[in-house]
Design a protein around this motif. Structure first.
Motif, PDB file in Angstrom:
ATOM      1  N   LEU A 101      -6.586 -40.083   1.206  1.00 35.58           N
ATOM      2  CA  LEU A 101      -6.186 -39.738   2.565  1.00 35.58           C
ATOM      3  C   LEU A 101      -5.390 -38.442   2.701  1.00 35.58           C
ATOM      4  O   LEU A 101      -5.515 -37.747   3.714  1.00 35.58           O
ATOM      5  CB  LEU A 101      -5.371 -40.892   3.164  1.00 35.58           C
ATOM      6  N   ILE A 102      -4.563 -38.110   1.729  1.00 36.63           N
ATOM      7  CA  ILE A 102      -3.669 -36.960   1.890  1.00 36.63           C
ATOM      8  C   ILE A 102      -4.378 -35.610   1.785  1.00 36.63           C
ATOM      9  O   ILE A 102      -4.116 -34.724   2.608  1.00 36.63           O
ATOM     10  CB  ILE A 102      -2.460 -37.086   0.945  1.00 36.63           C
ATOM     11  N   PRO A 103      -5.302 -35.392   0.844  1.00 34.26           N
ATOM     12  CA  PRO A 103      -5.964 -34.078   0.789  1.00 34.26           C
ATOM     13  C   PRO A 103      -6.658 -33.659   2.084  1.00 34.26           C
ATOM     14  O   PRO A 103      -6.492 -32.511   2.518  1.00 34.26           O
ATOM     15  CB  PRO A 103      -6.937 -34.211  -0.384  1.00 34.26           C
ATOM     16  N   PRO A 104      -7.407 -34.540   2.765  1.00 35.36           N
ATOM     17  CA  PRO A 104      -8.028 -34.106   4.028  1.00 35.36           C
ATOM     18  C   PRO A 104      -6.993 -33.756   5.108  1.00 35.36           C
ATOM     19  O   PRO A 104      -7.216 -32.852   5.908  1.00 35.36           O
ATOM     20  CB  PRO A 104      -8.878 -35.289   4.470  1.00 35.36           C
ATOM     21  N   ILE A 105      -5.873 -34.476   5.125  1.00 38.76           N
ATOM     22  CA  ILE A 105      -4.825 -34.161   6.096  1.00 38.76           C
ATOM     23  C   ILE A 105      -4.318 -32.748   5.847  1.00 38.76           C
ATOM     24  O   ILE A 105      -4.192 -31.946   6.776  1.00 38.76           O
ATOM     25  CB  ILE A 105      -3.676 -35.189   6.018  1.00 38.76           C
ATOM     26  N   GLN A 107      -5.809 -30.326   4.250  1.00 43.29           N
ATOM     27  CA  GLN A 107      -6.866 -29.336   4.437  1.00 43.29           C
ATOM     28  C   GLN A 107      -7.117 -29.040   5.914  1.00 43.29           C
ATOM     29  O   GLN A 107      -7.239 -27.883   6.312  1.00 43.29           O
ATOM     30  CB  GLN A 107      -8.163 -29.826   3.789  1.00 43.29           C
ATOM     31  N   HIS A 108      -7.179 -30.070   6.742  1.00 45.07           N
ATOM     32  CA  HIS A 108      -7.593 -29.889   8.140  1.00 45.07           C
ATOM     33  C   HIS A 108      -6.453 -29.742   9.139  1.00 45.07           C
ATOM     34  O   HIS A 108      -6.666 -29.192  10.226  1.00 45.07           O
ATOM     35  CB  HIS A 108      -8.490 -31.056   8.570  1.00 45.07           C
ATOM     36  N   LEU A 109      -5.256 -30.233   8.801  1.00 43.91           N
ATOM     37  CA  LEU A 109      -4.173 -30.228   9.778  1.00 43.91           C
ATOM     38  C   LEU A 109      -3.043 -29.255   9.450  1.00 43.91           C
ATOM     39  O   LEU A 109      -2.154 -29.051  10.275  1.00 43.91           O
ATOM     40  CB  LEU A 109      -3.594 -31.640   9.943  1.00 43.91           C
ATOM     41  N   HIS A 110      -3.071 -28.652   8.283  1.00 44.03           N
ATOM     42  CA  HIS A 110      -1.998 -27.720   7.894  1.00 44.03           C
ATOM     43  C   HIS A 110      -1.859 -26.591   8.916  1.00 44.03           C
ATOM     44  O   HIS A 110      -2.834 -25.937   9.282  1.00 44.03           O
ATOM     45  CB  HIS A 110      -2.272 -27.125   6.510  1.00 44.03           C
ATOM     46  N   GLY A 111      -0.636 -26.406   9.393  1.00 44.39           N
ATOM     47  CA  GLY A 111      -0.353 -25.314  10.312  1.00 44.39           C
ATOM     48  C   GLY A 111      -0.793 -25.542  11.741  1.00 44.39           C
ATOM     49  O   GLY A 111      -0.667 -24.655  12.577  1.00 44.39           O
ATOM     50  N   ARG A 112      -1.284 -26.725  12.049  1.00 46.76           N
ATOM     51  CA  ARG A 112      -1.803 -27.010  13.392  1.00 46.76           C
ATOM     52  C   ARG A 112      -0.815 -27.877  14.162  1.00 46.76           C
ATOM     53  O   ARG A 112      -0.169 -28.760  13.604  1.00 46.76           O
ATOM     54  CB  ARG A 112      -3.137 -27.763  13.303  1.00 46.76           C
ATOM     55  N   GLY A 141       2.803 -30.393   3.291  1.00 48.64           N
ATOM     56  CA  GLY A 141       2.942 -30.527   1.839  1.00 48.64           C
ATOM     57  C   GLY A 141       4.009 -31.506   1.406  1.00 48.64           C
ATOM     58  O   GLY A 141       4.261 -31.645   0.218  1.00 48.64           O
ATOM     59  N   GLU A 142       4.625 -32.200   2.354  1.00 46.41           N
ATOM     60  CA  GLU A 142       5.661 -33.174   2.023  1.00 46.41           C
ATOM     61  C   GLU A 142       5.034 -34.548   1.793  1.00 46.41           C
ATOM     62  O   GLU A 142       3.859 -34.766   2.086  1.00 46.41           O
ATOM     63  CB  GLU A 142       6.678 -33.262   3.153  1.00 46.41           C
ATOM     64  N   GLU A 143       5.851 -35.471   1.320  1.00 51.95           N
ATOM     65  CA  GLU A 143       5.407 -36.849   1.157  1.00 51.95           C
ATOM     66  C   GLU A 143       5.422 -37.549   2.519  1.00 51.95           C
ATOM     67  O   GLU A 143       6.213 -37.177   3.397  1.00 51.95           O
ATOM     68  CB  GLU A 143       6.336 -37.598   0.194  1.00 51.95           C
ATOM     69  N   PRO A 144       4.580 -38.554   2.696  1.00 48.15           N
ATOM     70  CA  PRO A 144       4.567 -39.276   3.968  1.00 48.15           C
ATOM     71  C   PRO A 144       5.913 -39.904   4.230  1.00 48.15           C
ATOM     72  O   PRO A 144       6.445 -40.013   5.216  1.00 48.15           O
ATOM     73  CB  PRO A 144       3.507 -40.362   3.779  1.00 48.15           C
TER      74      PRO A 144
END
Length: 144
Positions: A101-105, A107-112, A141-144
């Motif tokens: 779950l974390i890699p797609p988050i 990849q797609h949501l960084h900076g948005r 890039g932080e932990e949930p």
């Protein structure tokens, strides 16, 4: 819009008012998008030791159920109590399947900027818990 204009990404409250538009570059993270929180206030969940839960659609009544060969630790069937509980369950869900779950988050949501229906603050000006806050931390890039 976050990183592109130098401001940190933020949570935006979606609105159903004439003229309101989603800011350019923002991502909607409500249900039923792939980013939506599967844990809805009042809905039933099956929660296991350690905090992990999954939505429950069975017919068993709420309660604590002892373990068996398939689930040695037992589980509890209960409703999601409030927004904070729903956010906590979402966080536990991400921690249960981090590699998936974390890699797609990131990849797609960084900076948005992320848009959800949850209010930003309550009547007293206190922040209202929202799973989009968890997504923002993970995307950064932080932990949930």
């Amino acid at each position: 819009m976050g990183v592109e204009d130098g401001t940190p990404p933020q949570r935006i409250q979606r609105r159903r008012v004439k003229g309101w538009q989603l800011p350019e570059g923002a991502v909607i993270v409500t249900r039923p998008t792939r980013w939506g929180n599967p844990f809805e206030v009042g809905a039933m969940v099956q929660q296991f030791p350690g905090g992990y839960a999954k939505p429950y659609e069975g017919s068993a009544p709420p309660g604590v159920y002892p373990g068996d060969a398939d689930r040695p630790g037992g589980y509890e069937i209960r409703p999601v109590a409030d927004r904070a509980d729903a956010v906590g369950l979402f966080r536990a869900h991400l921690l249960r399947y981090p590699a998936l779950l974390i890699p797609p988050i990131r990849q797609h949501l960084h900076g948005r900027d992320l848009a959800c229906w949850c209010p930003l603050t309550d009547a007293y000006g206190n922040p209202v818990p929202c799973h989009a806050d968890v997504l923002l931390r993970v995307a950064a890039g932080e932990e949930p």
